[in-house]
Design a protein around this motif. Structure first.
Motif, PDB file in Angstrom:
ATOM      1  N   SER A 131      34.607  -5.364  -9.521  1.00 48.50           N
ATOM      2  CA  SER A 131      34.160  -6.589 -10.183  1.00 48.50           C
ATOM      3  C   SER A 131      34.693  -7.832  -9.477  1.00 48.50           C
ATOM      4  N   LEU A 132      35.923  -7.754  -8.961  1.00 41.68           N
ATOM      5  CA  LEU A 132      36.477  -8.875  -8.208  1.00 41.68           C
ATOM      6  C   LEU A 132      35.661  -9.158  -6.955  1.00 41.68           C
ATOM      7  N   ALA A 133      35.316  -8.095  -6.206  1.00 44.03           N
ATOM      8  CA  ALA A 133      34.532  -8.277  -4.987  1.00 44.03           C
ATOM      9  C   ALA A 133      33.174  -8.886  -5.302  1.00 44.03           C
ATOM     10  N   SER A 134      32.570  -8.467  -6.416  1.00 44.62           N
ATOM     11  CA  SER A 134      31.281  -9.022  -6.812  1.00 44.62           C
ATOM     12  C   SER A 134      31.403 -10.504  -7.146  1.00 44.62           C
ATOM     13  N   GLU A 135      32.459 -10.846  -7.865  1.00 48.78           N
ATOM     14  CA  GLU A 135      32.663 -12.243  -8.271  1.00 48.78           C
ATOM     15  C   GLU A 135      33.010 -13.135  -7.096  1.00 48.78           C
ATOM     16  N   VAL A 136      33.917 -12.671  -6.223  1.00 45.24           N
ATOM     17  CA  VAL A 136      34.465 -13.528  -5.167  1.00 45.24           C
ATOM     18  C   VAL A 136      33.567 -13.551  -3.934  1.00 45.24           C
ATOM     19  N   PHE A 137      33.014 -12.379  -3.554  1.00 43.14           N
ATOM     20  CA  PHE A 137      32.291 -12.271  -2.295  1.00 43.14           C
ATOM     21  C   PHE A 137      30.775 -12.118  -2.473  1.00 43.14           C
ATOM     22  N   GLY A 138      30.300 -11.925  -3.693  1.00 43.26           N
ATOM     23  CA  GLY A 138      28.882 -11.705  -3.899  1.00 43.26           C
ATOM     24  C   GLY A 138      28.405 -10.374  -3.366  1.00 43.26           C
ATOM     25  N   VAL A 139      29.293  -9.371  -3.372  1.00 43.87           N
ATOM     26  CA  VAL A 139      29.007  -8.031  -2.851  1.00 43.87           C
ATOM     27  C   VAL A 139      29.396  -7.024  -3.923  1.00 43.87           C
ATOM     28  N   ASP A 140      28.494  -6.100  -4.251  1.00 38.19           N
ATOM     29  CA  ASP A 140      28.736  -5.160  -5.346  1.00 38.19           C
ATOM     30  C   ASP A 140      28.606  -3.726  -4.820  1.00 38.19           C
ATOM     31  N   ILE A 141      29.742  -3.104  -4.533  1.00 39.35           N
ATOM     32  CA  ILE A 141      29.779  -1.733  -4.009  1.00 39.35           C
ATOM     33  C   ILE A 141      30.501  -0.864  -5.027  1.00 39.35           C
ATOM     34  N   HIS A 142      29.814   0.144  -5.549  1.00 38.92           N
ATOM     35  CA  HIS A 142      30.469   1.032  -6.502  1.00 38.92           C
ATOM     36  C   HIS A 142      31.601   1.781  -5.803  1.00 38.92           C
ATOM     37  N   PRO A 143      32.765   1.898  -6.436  1.00 41.77           N
ATOM     38  CA  PRO A 143      33.909   2.535  -5.778  1.00 41.77           C
ATOM     39  C   PRO A 143      33.719   4.014  -5.478  1.00 41.77           C
ATOM     40  N   ALA A 144      32.748   4.673  -6.107  1.00 35.04           N
ATOM     41  CA  ALA A 144      32.499   6.082  -5.817  1.00 35.04           C
ATOM     42  C   ALA A 144      31.636   6.284  -4.582  1.00 35.04           C
ATOM     43  N   ALA A 145      30.956   5.244  -4.127  1.00 38.09           N
ATOM     44  CA  ALA A 145      30.130   5.360  -2.922  1.00 38.09           C
ATOM     45  C   ALA A 145      31.015   5.768  -1.746  1.00 38.09           C
ATOM     46  N   ARG A 146      30.410   6.464  -0.780  1.00 35.66           N
ATOM     47  CA  ARG A 146      31.163   6.930   0.393  1.00 35.66           C
ATOM     48  C   ARG A 146      30.690   6.171   1.623  1.00 35.66           C
ATOM     49  N   ILE A 147      31.604   5.431   2.224  1.00 39.57           N
ATOM     50  CA  ILE A 147      31.276   4.573   3.365  1.00 39.57           C
ATOM     51  C   ILE A 147      32.228   4.886   4.510  1.00 39.57           C
ATOM     52  N   GLY A 148      31.676   5.135   5.689  1.00 38.88           N
ATOM     53  CA  GLY A 148      32.474   5.442   6.870  1.00 38.88           C
ATOM     54  C   GLY A 148      33.111   4.198   7.465  1.00 38.88           C
ATOM     55  N   CYS A 149      33.507   4.284   8.714  1.00 41.54           N
ATOM     56  CA  CYS A 149      34.190   3.164   9.377  1.00 41.54           C
ATOM     57  C   CYS A 149      33.297   2.587  10.471  1.00 41.54           C
ATOM     58  N   SER A 158      24.967 -10.694  -1.526  1.00 39.02           N
ATOM     59  CA  SER A 158      24.013  -9.896  -2.314  1.00 39.02           C
ATOM     60  C   SER A 158      23.838  -8.474  -1.799  1.00 39.02           C
ATOM     61  N   PHE A 159      24.799  -7.952  -1.081  1.00 40.22           N
ATOM     62  CA  PHE A 159      24.773  -6.543  -0.680  1.00 40.22           C
ATOM     63  C   PHE A 159      25.158  -5.697  -1.885  1.00 40.22           C
ATOM     64  N   VAL A 160      24.325  -4.680  -2.210  1.00 35.90           N
ATOM     65  CA  VAL A 160      24.539  -3.843  -3.387  1.00 35.90           C
ATOM     66  C   VAL A 160      24.472  -2.376  -2.975  1.00 35.90           C
ATOM     67  N   VAL A 161      25.461  -1.591  -3.415  1.00 32.23           N
ATOM     68  CA  VAL A 161      25.516  -0.162  -3.103  1.00 32.23           C
ATOM     69  C   VAL A 161      25.786   0.611  -4.385  1.00 32.23           C
ATOM     70  N   GLY A 162      24.925   1.590  -4.680  1.00 29.98           N
ATOM     71  CA  GLY A 162      25.063   2.383  -5.884  1.00 29.98           C
ATOM     72  C   GLY A 162      26.094   3.489  -5.773  1.00 29.98           C
ATOM     73  N   GLU A 163      26.362   4.102  -6.903  1.00 29.53           N
ATOM     74  CA  GLU A 163      27.472   5.053  -7.067  1.00 29.53           C
ATOM     75  C   GLU A 163      27.422   6.243  -6.121  1.00 29.53           C
ATOM     76  N   THR A 164      26.249   6.814  -5.873  1.00 32.33           N
ATOM     77  CA  THR A 164      26.161   8.051  -5.095  1.00 32.33           C
ATOM     78  C   THR A 164      25.674   7.824  -3.670  1.00 32.33           C
ATOM     79  N   ALA A 165      25.657   6.570  -3.226  1.00 30.19           N
ATOM     80  CA  ALA A 165      25.217   6.264  -1.867  1.00 30.19           C
ATOM     81  C   ALA A 165      26.233   6.774  -0.844  1.00 30.19           C
TER      82      ALA A 165
END
Length: 262
Positions: A131-149, A158-165
């Motif tokens: 929620s902080l990242a959404s408020e401060v940076f305008g980016v909403d990434i669900h913490p369960a999403a899996r993102i590499g490096c 306005s970047f949005v990533v859902g839970e199972t992405a």
């Protein structure tokens, strides 16, 4: 270049800028010059950016330091993100710049904190950082999403990533991209983005579709079906318009939609 090499580069640049721009000296000393390593520096930077009445900097600082201390894999992922930004963004001249100023880097780093917490069962605190990242940076990434490096999140708004992405390594993503679901389905319902993919500004990828390795999605496209490796798609709905000129479009950042050899 590993996290140590990135950190040495950051410190050198910080020392130079502190002399050239004295108005930034206090910031540079706090975030970089008084810190022993990249993880500590990132913790301080995020604490400064994310502090709120809900959780002050005095609370956030030790929390972030505790998470980042000794988590070599997390810090190496951050270093790979910084290197990706320097290598792919012609507006960036050193890793100091995203650490201090680029909200895309700070947003993906906040996600890495929230994902760390999510994996350890600290669901509510993970969602707080989301929620902080959404408020401060305008980016909403669900913490369960899996993102590499090696992720370049360019501009980020306005970047949005859902839970199972799932996003693999070395992917470049421009602003207003959505990796979303298609309704109220449960289970695996968000996209898979393979390595080397370039997602153009405003692309919407919906449902459990797979964007194959080295593919390219044109700006403003709506993707509802799988995209084959090294294909270029565009349109609403997106259709194949060619073959990627590059093996890994994410690394070249070429937004054109032409075919290989043209």
């Amino acid at each position: 270049m590993d996290s140590t090499g990135i950190w040495n580069w950051i410190r050198e640049e910080a020392a130079r800028v502190a002399v050239d721009e004295p108005h930034l000296r206090s910031l540079l000393e706090d975030v970089v010059l008084r810190q022993p390593c990249l993880g500590a520096s990132l913790g301080v930077r995020l604490a400064r950016k994310l502090a709120r009445e809900d959780m002050t900097r005095e609370e956030l600082g030790p929390l972030l330091a505790g998470i980042l201390r000794g988590e070599d894999q997390l810090v190496e992922s951050v270093a790979h993100d910084l290197r990706a930004i320097v290598e792919r963004d012609p507006a960036c001249r050193s890793p100091l710049e995203p650490l201090l100023f680029f909200k895309g880097f700070m947003a993906i780093s906040t996600y890495r904190i929230s994902h760390f917490l999510w994996q350890r069962g600290r669901r509510e605190l993970a969602l707080y950082f989301q929620s902080l990242a959404s408020e401060v940076f305008g980016v909403d990434i669900h913490p369960a999403a899996r993102i590499g490096c090696g992720i370049l999140l360019d501009h980020a708004t306005s970047f949005v990533v859902g839970e199972t992405a799932i996003i693999e390594d070395n992917v470049s993503i421009l602003h207003e991209v959505t990796l979303g679901g298609t309704g109220k389905d449960s289970g695996d319902r968000h996209p898979i983005v393979r390595s080397g993919v370039l997602l153009g500004a405003g692309a919407k990828i919906l449902g459990r579709v797979e964007i194959g390795e080295g593919a390219k999605v044109g700006a403003g496209s709506v993707v509802l079906n799988d995209v084959s490796p090294h294909s270029t798609v565009a349109g609403v709905p997106a259709v194949v318009v060619g073959v990627s000129r590059e093996d890994a479009p994410a690394l070249e950042m070429d937004q054109r939609l032409g075919c290989r050899g043209r």
